[in-house]
Design a protein around this motif. Structure first.
Motif, short mmCIF file in Angstrom:
data_model
loop_
_atom_site.label_atom_id
_atom_site.label_comp_id
_atom_site.label_asym_id
_atom_site.label_seq_id
_atom_site.Cartn_x
_atom_site.Cartn_y
_atom_site.Cartn_z
N SER A 1 0.84 -1.21 0.00
CA SER A 1 0.00 0.00 0.00
C SER A 1 0.87 1.26 0.00
O SER A 1 0.51 2.27 -0.61
CB SER A 1 -0.98 -0.04 1.18
OG SER A 1 -0.58 0.74 2.22
N ASN B 1 0.66 4.13 -2.95
CA ASN B 1 0.54 5.57 -2.72
C ASN B 1 1.64 6.34 -3.45
O ASN B 1 1.40 7.41 -4.02
CB ASN B 1 0.60 5.90 -1.23
CG ASN B 1 -0.68 5.46 -0.55
OD1 ASN B 1 -1.74 5.45 -1.19
ND2 ASN B 1 -0.60 5.08 0.71
N ILE C 1 0.71 6.45 -7.15
CA ILE C 1 -0.39 7.40 -7.40
C ILE C 1 0.16 8.84 -7.44
O ILE C 1 -0.17 9.63 -8.32
CB ILE C 1 -1.50 7.27 -6.33
CG1 ILE C 1 -2.20 5.92 -6.48
CG2 ILE C 1 -2.51 8.41 -6.44
CD1 ILE C 1 -3.15 5.56 -5.34
N LYS C 2 1.06 9.15 -6.50
CA LYS C 2 1.62 10.52 -6.45
C LYS C 2 2.47 10.84 -7.69
O LYS C 2 2.57 11.99 -8.09
CB LYS C 2 2.49 10.67 -5.20
CG LYS C 2 1.65 10.89 -3.95
CD LYS C 2 2.46 11.40 -2.79
CE LYS C 2 1.60 11.41 -1.55
NZ LYS C 2 2.18 10.68 -0.44
N GLY D 1 -2.30 12.49 -12.62
CA GLY D 1 -3.46 12.93 -11.83
C GLY D 1 -4.55 13.59 -12.67
O GLY D 1 -5.45 14.24 -12.13
N ASN E 1 -6.81 12.06 -14.51
CA ASN E 1 -8.03 11.21 -14.56
C ASN E 1 -8.73 11.30 -15.92
O ASN E 1 -9.94 11.47 -16.01
CB ASN E 1 -9.01 11.60 -13.45
CG ASN E 1 -8.41 11.36 -12.08
OD1 ASN E 1 -7.65 10.42 -11.89
ND2 ASN E 1 -8.70 12.23 -11.13
N ARG F 1 -9.60 6.41 -13.60
CA ARG F 1 -8.82 7.34 -12.77
C ARG F 1 -7.38 6.85 -12.65
O ARG F 1 -7.09 5.66 -12.81
CB ARG F 1 -9.42 7.45 -11.36
CG ARG F 1 -10.84 7.98 -11.30
CD ARG F 1 -11.23 8.27 -9.86
NE ARG F 1 -10.87 7.20 -8.96
CZ ARG F 1 -11.67 6.19 -8.63
NH1 ARG F 1 -12.89 6.11 -9.11
NH2 ARG F 1 -11.25 5.25 -7.79
N CYS F 2 -6.49 7.79 -12.34
CA CYS F 2 -5.07 7.44 -12.20
C CYS F 2 -4.86 6.42 -11.07
O CYS F 2 -3.99 5.56 -11.18
CB CYS F 2 -4.24 8.68 -11.90
SG CYS F 2 -4.36 9.95 -13.15
N ASP F 3 -5.63 6.50 -9.97
CA ASP F 3 -5.39 5.56 -8.85
C ASP F 3 -5.75 4.13 -9.25
O ASP F 3 -5.11 3.17 -8.80
CB ASP F 3 -6.12 6.01 -7.57
CG ASP F 3 -7.62 6.10 -7.74
OD1 ASP F 3 -8.07 6.29 -8.88
OD2 ASP F 3 -8.36 5.98 -6.75
N ALA G 1 -2.92 2.94 -11.27
CA ALA G 1 -1.79 2.64 -10.37
C ALA G 1 -1.94 1.22 -9.79
O ALA G 1 -0.98 0.45 -9.74
CB ALA G 1 -1.75 3.67 -9.25
N GLU G 2 -3.15 0.89 -9.37
CA GLU G 2 -3.39 -0.42 -8.77
C GLU G 2 -3.14 -1.53 -9.80
O GLU G 2 -2.53 -2.56 -9.49
CB GLU G 2 -4.83 -0.48 -8.27
CG GLU G 2 -4.93 -1.31 -7.02
CD GLU G 2 -6.26 -1.14 -6.32
OE1 GLU G 2 -6.82 -0.03 -6.33
OE2 GLU G 2 -6.74 -2.15 -5.78
#
Ligand code: SF4
Length: 225
Positions: A6, A10, A13-14, A18, A20, A28-30, A33-34
């Motif tokens: 995790s 994070n 993601i940063k 960003g 999206n 979305r970018c997150d 990322a996953e």
């Protein structure tokens, strides 16, 4: 998810833009990322990471993901058995979506009409080989070629009627957009459907530039067989 994973998520993601914007195929970018961390997608799917201002982010992302094993996952478009044009039922290699934050793919036009035109003008034209009149806004000019965004005919339902300069027949010489499906290589002859095409007709052309999943295709032809 473990603490390490995790924490890594994070950090990823940063480092992503960003915006999206969905150009990578995720909302979305997150989420992207996953999926990167799960090895279900790759960094080249985000076109912004190839820009100079994200160069350092790309280096750090590659370092964070160096141990992740990439498992090739087919996109929805690839998984469909066939991508077929509506009018003539020819099979296409991919769909071409607009660039991030744009509402249509970019078309490059060769216009024979001698009326003076400038960036910002709205024009009406009929692409050679297409029965449907197009309405577009000129967004750039390059050595006598005009780059446009398509406005309609669907603009009529927005109620925002504009003055369109009728330039008659125009040759569509190039398309630029985001490939939804398998990204082709430079030099390949491809068959594709521009997402804004009202007839959902298969177009053909030659790929002259690829950056991530963004493609520039020239030598456009509506005769496909
Ligand atoms: S393409 Fe890049 S900026 Fe756009 S949603 Fe995907 S990760 Fe985010």
């Amino acid at each position: 998810m473990g603490v390490d994973k995790s924490d890594k998520l994070n950090k990823i993601i940063k480092l992503l833009p960003g915006y999206n914007c969905r150009a990578c195929g995720y909302k979305r970018c997150d989420i992207f990322a996953e999926e990167l961390l799960n090895g279900r997608t790759s960094l080249d799917k985000c076109p912004f990471l190839f820009r100079e201002d994200f160069k350092q982010n790309m280096i750090e992302l590659k370092e964070l993901l160096k141990d992740v094993e990439y498992k090739e996952v087919k996109s929805e478009a690839e998984e469909e058995e066939k991508l077929v044009g509506v009018i003539d039922e020819y099979e296409a290699d991919f769909l071409l979506d607009p660039l991030p934050n744009e509402h249509s793919c970019r078309e490059t036009l060769m216009i024979a009409d001698k009326k003076p035109l400038k960036i910002g003008d709205y024009i009406q034209y009929r692409p050679l080989g297409c029965p449907i009149p197009h309405f577009a806004k000129i967004i750039d000019e390059n050595h006598g070629l005009y780059i446009v965004h398509i406005e309609g005919p669907c603009h009529r339902i927005t109620g925002k009627e504009k003055e369109y300069i009728n330039v008659g027949i125009a040759m569509v010489v190039a398309f630029e957009g985001i490939v939804i499906g398998k990204v082709p290589e430079v030099g390949h002859t491809v068959k594709f459907i521009p997402n804004h095409c009202m007839m959902q007709k298969v177009h053909s052309g030659v790929v002259v530039e690829v950056e991530g999943n963004r493609a520039y295709i020239e030598g456009i032809d509506l005769k496909v067989w």
